[in-house]
Scaffold this motif. Structure first.
Motif, PDB file in Angstrom:
ATOM      1  N   ILE A 180     -11.219  -0.902   3.590  1.00 57.64           N
ATOM      2  CA  ILE A 180     -10.612   0.413   3.370  1.00 57.64           C
ATOM      3  C   ILE A 180     -10.830   1.307   4.584  1.00 57.64           C
ATOM      4  O   ILE A 180      -9.938   2.041   5.023  1.00 57.64           O
ATOM      5  N   ARG A 194      -8.359   1.180   7.428  1.00 57.32           N
ATOM      6  CA  ARG A 194      -7.071   1.842   7.252  1.00 57.32           C
ATOM      7  C   ARG A 194      -7.178   3.355   7.298  1.00 57.32           C
ATOM      8  O   ARG A 194      -6.159   4.043   7.453  1.00 57.32           O
ATOM      9  N   ILE A 253     -11.425   6.123  -2.539  1.00 58.91           N
ATOM     10  CA  ILE A 253     -11.468   5.709  -1.135  1.00 58.91           C
ATOM     11  C   ILE A 253     -12.779   6.159  -0.497  1.00 58.91           C
ATOM     12  O   ILE A 253     -13.397   5.429   0.294  1.00 58.91           O
ATOM     13  N   LYS A 293     -15.556   3.741  -1.584  1.00 56.63           N
ATOM     14  CA  LYS A 293     -15.424   2.422  -0.968  1.00 56.63           C
ATOM     15  C   LYS A 293     -15.764   2.462   0.519  1.00 56.63           C
ATOM     16  O   LYS A 293     -16.425   1.554   1.036  1.00 56.63           O
ATOM     17  N   CYS A 294     -15.326   3.495   1.221  1.00 55.90           N
ATOM     18  CA  CYS A 294     -15.669   3.632   2.645  1.00 55.90           C
ATOM     19  C   CYS A 294     -17.174   3.768   2.828  1.00 55.90           C
ATOM     20  O   CYS A 294     -17.760   3.160   3.737  1.00 55.90           O
ATOM     21  N   MET A 319       0.828  -1.215   0.000  1.00 56.91           N
ATOM     22  CA  MET A 319       0.000   0.000   0.000  1.00 56.91           C
ATOM     23  C   MET A 319       0.859   1.261   0.000  1.00 56.91           C
ATOM     24  O   MET A 319       0.571   2.226  -0.720  1.00 56.91           O
TER      25      MET A 319
END
Length: 443
Positions: free
Chosen positions: A384, A387, A113, A116-117, A91
């Motif tokens: 995701i 992180r 991101i 996806k979150c 990553m």
């Protein structure tokens, strides 16, 4: 006597299932009740029930097939640590490559991101409320995501893309009437939701409606602030993001090898040793990274839309005061540093002390719904959102910090406001500005 005995015997027989087998009776009632609920849910065409959040995919303990035969002999603890390290390195490498490619790829990454979150949080909401197939709910969720992005980005486009807005006619219309269009789009979604309400599902539908709005507040707002930080200069994005990554890695390292004292019940694996070790490492790392980045105009100059090239680029600029070395005295010592390093110190303190609470918040959220991860996209890490839980909180702080102590008003935005004034007001503004510049000796 015989009649009285028969009555007592009859009462004993009638009461016996409850008194002697009370647990069984209650269990049978519970099973009957559950069956009734499921039968009610089946009345909704295409609906399927989910009894708990075990159906949410988990990824922190998942080992890819290509690594299973290599790590099969390792203990579970070391196997997880190795998988986590491998994909953490992957990553970081991909992130570094995107930084190298330029701001366009970085903005696309942030928006990806964000989507996806949002998807991970909405999927958990579906599982929590035990039903899929509510009419139009998935469509409504994504509709509100699009309208919210338009609301956040539409009006501020002129700050960074003024030349593009002037050139494209329909963009000018979307920016000029941005707030009215945003409200109209939201009203359409609101009416759509009301028309989709189904009897016996009101509570679940309103709960999911609220769930969607909270997800939008957490995800879209923060991603918008991150992109705003990017346009102030890549250094305002890369430094805080790297601090959070460093703090997460070093806290894991110190906790893995030296952790003995539990830190917080929400995250049983977090320890004081990891928290303190990660915090100290983050402060030193922030100082070293900011020193290196301040030497490069690629990171310190603002990001703008280049009309000639037709794309977003890092401008060529003369370094501001923040990125020119200054000599300061600290306890009798004369040090030559970049003023930005002082701001980086506050950023590192926030990422070391307050940043981890974003992770604790996420841990509490997951424990509340009995899940370990938000998803299984990244082996060894989870989803995701697992992180980027701390990154969102950090993004807000950086944006507030820049607005409070660094940023000045955008000339493009001020000029756009002047153009909305009446001609006599514009003339008054011009005369006042001319007199002011003459007093300063500029004209």
């Amino acid at each position: 006597m015989d009649r009285s005995a028969r009555q007592r015997s009859g009462r004993a027989t009638a009461e016996s299932p409850t008194k002697k087998n009370g647990h069984k009776f209650r269990h049978d009632f519970s099973e009957t009740r559950t069956t009734t609920d499921e039968e009610e849910e089946e009345q909704l065409p295409g609906a399927t029930t989910i009894h708990n959040t075990k159906d949410v995919p988990q990824g922190s303990d998942r080992v890819p097939e290509m690594l299973k035969h290599l790590l099969i002999r390792l203990p579970q603890r070391w196997r997880n640590a190795l998988v986590r390290s491998i994909f953490g390195f992957v990553m970081i490498s991909l992130f570094s490559l995107i930084i190298y490619l330029g701001p366009i790829g970085l903005i696309v990454l942030i928006l990806t991101i964000q989507v996806k979150c949002f998807q991970e949080i909405i999927s958990i909401g579906h599982s929590v409320y035990r039903i899929h197939g509510l009419p139009w709910f998935r469509s409504l969720s994504w509709y509100f995501l699009l309208t919210t992005n338009y609301f956040f980005y539409g009006e501020n486009v002129i700050d960074f893309f003024g030349a593009l807005v002037d050139k494209v006619e329909y963009l000018h219309f979307l920016v000029k009437y941005h707030r009215f269009l945003s409200f109209s789009l939201y009203c359409v979604g609101f009416m759509w939701f009301v028309l989709s309400l189904v009897k016996k599902y009101y509570l679940k539908q309103f709960s999911l409606f609220a769930w969607t709005h909270v997800a939008l507040l957490i995800v879209v707002t923060q991603s918008y602030l991150i992109i705003q930080n990017v346009f102030q200069g890549l250094i305002w994005f890369l430094t805080p993001v790297s601090m959070i990554i460093c703090n997460d890695l070093m806290a894991y390292f110190f906790g893995f090898f030296f952790g003995r004292t539990p830190l917080i019940k929400l995250s049983p694996k977090k320890t004081w040793e990891g928290f303190i070790g990660g915090g100290i490492a983050t402060i030193f790392f922030g100082a070293a990274l900011s020193w290196c980045l301040c030497h490069s105009s690629y990171f310190t100059c603002p990001v703008e839309y280049d009309e000639a090239l037709g794309r977003i680029v890092v401008t060529t600029c003369k370094p501001s005061y923040l990125f020119r070395q200054q000599e300061i005295e600290v306890f009798g010592w004369h040090l030559t540093i970049f003023p930005f390093m002082i701001h980086a110190l506050w950023l590192s303190l926030f990422s070391a002390v307050i940043g981890p609470f974003g992770g604790f918040f996420a841990s509490g959220f997951k424990r509340a719904f009995k899940i370990k991860d938000f998803g299984d996209v990244i082996p060894g890490h989870g989803g995701i959102m697992d992180r980027f839980d701390c990154q969102f909180l950090m993004a807000t702080f950086v944006n507030v910090y820049i607005s409070s102590f660094i940023r000045v008003a955008s000339p493009a935005k001020l000029l756009a406001q002047v153009f909305t004034l009446k001609p006599d007001q514009q003339l008054q503004f011009y005369n006042s500005l001319r007199d002011h510049l003459q007093d300063l000796g500029v004209l």
